[in-house]
Design an enzyme around this catalytic site. Structure first.
Site, mmCIF file in Angstrom:
data_model
loop_
_atom_site.group_PDB
_atom_site.id
_atom_site.type_symbol
_atom_site.label_atom_id
_atom_site.label_comp_id
_atom_site.label_asym_id
_atom_site.label_seq_id
_atom_site.Cartn_x
_atom_site.Cartn_y
_atom_site.Cartn_z
ATOM 1 C CG ASP A 93 33.907 49.683 35.471
ATOM 2 O OD1 ASP A 93 33.689 49.218 34.361
ATOM 3 O OD2 ASP A 93 34.801 50.625 35.399
ATOM 4 C CG HIS A 115 41.893 44.733 36.802
ATOM 5 N ND1 HIS A 115 40.906 44.364 35.882
ATOM 6 C CD2 HIS A 115 42.157 46.090 36.365
ATOM 7 C CE1 HIS A 115 40.550 45.330 35.079
ATOM 8 N NE2 HIS A 115 41.140 46.325 35.333
ATOM 9 C CB THR A 165 44.805 52.781 50.083
ATOM 10 O OG1 THR A 165 45.225 53.159 51.594
ATOM 11 C CG2 THR A 165 45.959 53.158 49.130
#
Length: 202
Positions: A93, A115, A165
């Site tokens: 995205d 999100h 991460t």
């Protein structure tokens, strides 16, 4: 005047998917991806032409084994000599930058989208995107997942099944969930290619 949804997608700011024009634009990518994934192995010229239509940049001598999955395609940049095994998933995205001579094992996920933790914002389908950068000569093992915003330093190896991460420095082997540096790549790696199996160039 505020930022458009498309601008917010590239900014790292929260946004809500409300733009019908963006939906139509994404549909074009998904249609081309559908065609790419249905090419025959004997149709390499067609496959490469479609890949160059799907991705923002495709360098020389790249090979992507279908099926390939992407949210957009147009936000992914491949250098030269990139190899991707089955089921590479690009949640692009915003931008994914892949250097030269990068290898993706099967079932790798590279995700730029996230999100919020707050359930009310998630109920409204709030999203943010942070670019992912993969340096040259990186090998990403089967089933690895790269999360938004991470950078993988050049020459590094990400072990199979790892969840990345945080940034990984160059010239290391990193494994695990969360992915951590196991060791540096050393002169021994030039002598032994797997456990105690010695390199013998044919």
């Amino acid at each position: 005047m505020g930022m458009s949804v498309k601008e917010r997608m590239k900014s790292g700011k929260l946004y809500f998917w409300t733009d019908e024009e963006l939906t139509r634009e994404q549909q074009k990518c998904l249609d081309r991806l559908y065609d790419f994934n249905r090419t025959r192995p004997s149709e390499m010229p067609k496959r490469m032409a479609l890949l160059k239509e799907i991705l923002a940049e495709v360098g020389e001598n790249c090979y992507v084994e279908p099926p390939l999955h992407a949210n957009w395609g147009i936000n992914t940049h491949f250098g030269n000599n990139v190899y991707a095994n089955f089921n590479l998933t690009l949640v692009d995205d915003t931008d994914i930058y892949v250097g030269d001579s990068v290898m993706f094992g099967p079932n790798v996920v590279v995700a730029t989208a996230g999100h919020p933790i707050d359930p009310e914002l998630r109920r409204r389908v709030a999203q943010f995107n942070v670019p992912v950068r993969i340096g040259s000569n990186v090998w990403i093992g089967a089933g690895a997942i790269l999360l938004p915003g991470v950078r993988i330093g050049e020459n590094s190896v990400i072990g199979a099944g790892s969840v990345v991460t945080k940034d990984i420095p160059p010239n290391v082997v990193a494994v695990g969930n969360p992915c951590r540096v196991l060791r540096e790549i050393s002169s021994r790696d030039r002598e032994y290619y797997y456990k105690n199996w010695k390199v013998e160039i044919p």
